[in-house]
Design a protein around this motif. Structure first.
Motif, short mmCIF file in Angstrom:
data_model
loop_
_atom_site.label_atom_id
_atom_site.label_comp_id
_atom_site.label_asym_id
_atom_site.label_seq_id
_atom_site.Cartn_x
_atom_site.Cartn_y
_atom_site.Cartn_z
N LYS A 1 0.82 -1.06 0.05
CA LYS A 1 -0.06 -0.03 -0.14
C LYS A 1 0.97 1.17 -0.01
O LYS A 1 0.49 2.25 -0.71
N GLU A 2 1.95 1.39 0.87
CA GLU A 2 2.63 2.50 0.86
C GLU A 2 3.99 2.57 -0.30
O GLU A 2 4.12 3.56 -0.32
N PHE A 3 4.37 1.49 -0.81
CA PHE A 3 5.44 1.68 -1.48
C PHE A 3 5.05 0.98 -3.10
O PHE A 3 6.01 0.79 -3.70
N GLY A 4 3.89 0.58 -3.12
CA GLY A 4 3.39 -0.10 -4.44
C GLY A 4 3.94 -1.47 -4.58
O GLY A 4 3.63 -1.91 -5.79
N GLU A 5 4.41 -2.16 -3.98
CA GLU A 5 5.08 -3.30 -4.14
C GLU A 5 5.33 -4.14 -2.84
O GLU A 5 5.78 -3.71 -2.14
N THR A 6 5.38 -5.70 -3.04
CA THR A 6 5.66 -6.34 -1.89
C THR A 6 7.00 -6.58 -1.77
O THR A 6 7.70 -6.19 -2.73
N VAL A 7 7.70 -7.19 -0.79
CA VAL A 7 8.99 -7.17 -0.63
C VAL A 7 9.51 -8.33 -1.84
O VAL A 7 10.62 -8.30 -2.07
N ILE A 8 8.74 -9.25 -2.07
CA ILE A 8 9.24 -10.26 -3.17
C ILE A 8 9.30 -9.52 -4.35
O ILE A 8 10.23 -9.60 -5.22
N GLY A 9 8.41 -8.59 -4.80
CA GLY A 9 8.44 -7.65 -6.21
C GLY A 9 9.61 -6.99 -5.99
O GLY A 9 10.39 -6.83 -6.99
N MET A 10 9.98 -6.17 -4.98
CA MET A 10 11.11 -5.36 -4.84
C MET A 10 12.59 -6.30 -4.70
O MET A 10 13.53 -5.76 -5.60
N SER A 11 12.40 -7.31 -4.25
CA SER A 11 13.54 -8.44 -4.56
C SER A 11 13.83 -8.88 -5.79
O SER A 11 15.08 -9.00 -6.24
N GLN A 12 12.74 -9.08 -6.59
CA GLN A 12 12.91 -9.46 -7.85
C GLN A 12 13.64 -8.47 -9.00
O GLN A 12 14.16 -8.75 -9.95
N ARG A 13 13.26 -7.05 -8.58
CA ARG A 13 14.11 -6.01 -9.38
C ARG A 13 15.56 -5.73 -8.90
O ARG A 13 16.24 -4.96 -9.50
N SER A 14 15.73 -6.33 -7.69
CA SER A 14 16.97 -5.78 -7.17
C SER A 14 18.39 -6.79 -7.44
O SER A 14 18.16 -7.96 -7.52
N GLN A 15 19.52 -6.07 -7.79
CA GLN A 15 20.75 -6.65 -7.87
C GLN A 15 20.94 -7.48 -6.76
O GLN A 15 21.74 -8.48 -6.74
N ARG A 16 20.53 -6.86 -5.73
CA ARG A 16 21.28 -7.34 -4.40
C ARG A 16 20.76 -8.79 -3.96
O ARG A 16 21.32 -9.54 -3.43
N SER A 17 19.60 -9.26 -4.45
CA SER A 17 18.97 -10.57 -4.27
C SER A 17 19.14 -11.65 -4.80
O SER A 17 19.27 -12.99 -4.19
#
Ligand code: Q46
Ligand code: ZN
Length: 299
Positions: A100-116
């Motif tokens: 709700k606050e950032f538009g994406e779940t942590v899974i979505g964020m991690s899929q886009r991240s180089q880090r994960s």
């Protein structure tokens, strides 16, 4: 409890847990009687037991739940358990919902991240630390506490020792002092075995999530925990001794030798103002990557 050569009935066991927690708070100078405390809860036995114990001990303590959006019903169920816990005791629970606050779940964020690289735990850990700090600073809390128990701490210590991590070993501590932009952090259960916090939750009738997060399977911390459990079976008290001896060595200055413990210079993030050693902090770089608009983030 073979490690303490101690067997207790239910009433004395519950008293013992309260006593041990208070003792750790004082021993490591975690916080005072009048501190305004924020406990990070996940719906698991450790964090909910910690919230209950601090409340029983008479501390002023609110809860923070970060809704990560983990699938298979895990996050939905764990948020509900935290909400029920707070409601039954008339305690305050703040919820930050990533989607709700950032538009994406942590899974979505991690899929886009180089880090994960498809393992969300690294991004998840960073996001949780960032949001806990942010919530504590904006809510005017003196300290954030987490439910890490001795098994967690000993497993992390084993991992850091195997790698002789010069960055992480000196920083592993029951309490991290507040510094510019970082709120104080403490782990009042750091000397309690996992089975002791589980026994507390069961005896108190605390309804907690028994499932592990689906992404925890196969991670190295679980592997180190299994190894330490084997050691503990053969030699009761090994985990406590491993952790306590490390703290004693650290307090004696062991990690100041040979350049260990030198932290990088920190400045402030140009977007959110939290401490970082780069221009923008890791959280803001992640949010930018996830294509959330700057307006919704800085809101
Ligand atoms: S919640 Fe997050 Fe843990 Fe799940 S994705 Fe990994 S770090 S395992 S404590
Ligand atoms: Zn930032």
């Amino acid at each position: 409890m073979r490690q303490h050569k101690l067997a207790l009935c239910k009433d004395h066991y519950l008293e013992w847990i309260l006593f041990q927690t208070e003792r750790a708070i004082k021993k490591y100078r975690m916080f005072g009687r009048d501190a305004h405390i924020l406990v990070a809860v996940s719906g698991g036995k450790d964090s909910l037991s910690l919230w209950d114990v601090l409340w029983q001990l008479g501390y002023s303590v609110d809860g923070l739940y970060i809704q990560l959006g983990i699938e298979e019903g895990y996050s939905i169920k764990s948020e509900q358990l935290c909400a029920n816990f707070a409601e039954n005791r008339q305690l305050n629970l703040q919820v930050i919902d990533l989607a709700k606050e950032f538009g994406e779940t942590v899974i979505g964020m991690s899929q886009r991240s180089q880090r994960s690289k498809n393992k969300p735990c690294s991004v998840c850990g960073m996001v949780k630390r960032y949001l806990m700090n942010k919530a504590a600073l904006s809510g005017g809390y003196d300290v954030v506490v987490t439910g890490h128990n001795l098994d967690d701490e000993a497993a992390v210590l084993l991992g850091n020792t195997i790698h002789w991590s010069q960055d992480l070993l000196p920083r592993q501590s029951p309490v991290l002092e507040d510094t510019e932009g970082f709120v104080r952090k403490a782990k009042p259960f750091c000397r309690l075995y996992e089975r002791e916090t589980a026994a507390y939750a069961i005896l108190m009738g605390i309804d907690y999530i028994h499932d592990e997060c689906p992404y925890s399977l196969g991670n190295s911390t679980l592997f180190y925990k299994e190894m330490l459990n084997k050691l503990e079976d053969e030699k009761p008290g090994s985990k406590l001794n491993f952790y306590q001896s490390f703290l004693n060595a650290r307090d004696a200055g062991f990690f100041q030798m040979g350049g260990m413990g030198i932290s990088p210079e920190l400045s402030t993030c140009k977007n959110c103002g939290q401490p970082t050693n780069t221009t923008y902090c890791a959280f803001c770089r992640l949010i930018e990557q996830t294509l959330v608009t700057k307006e919704s983030f800085t809101r």
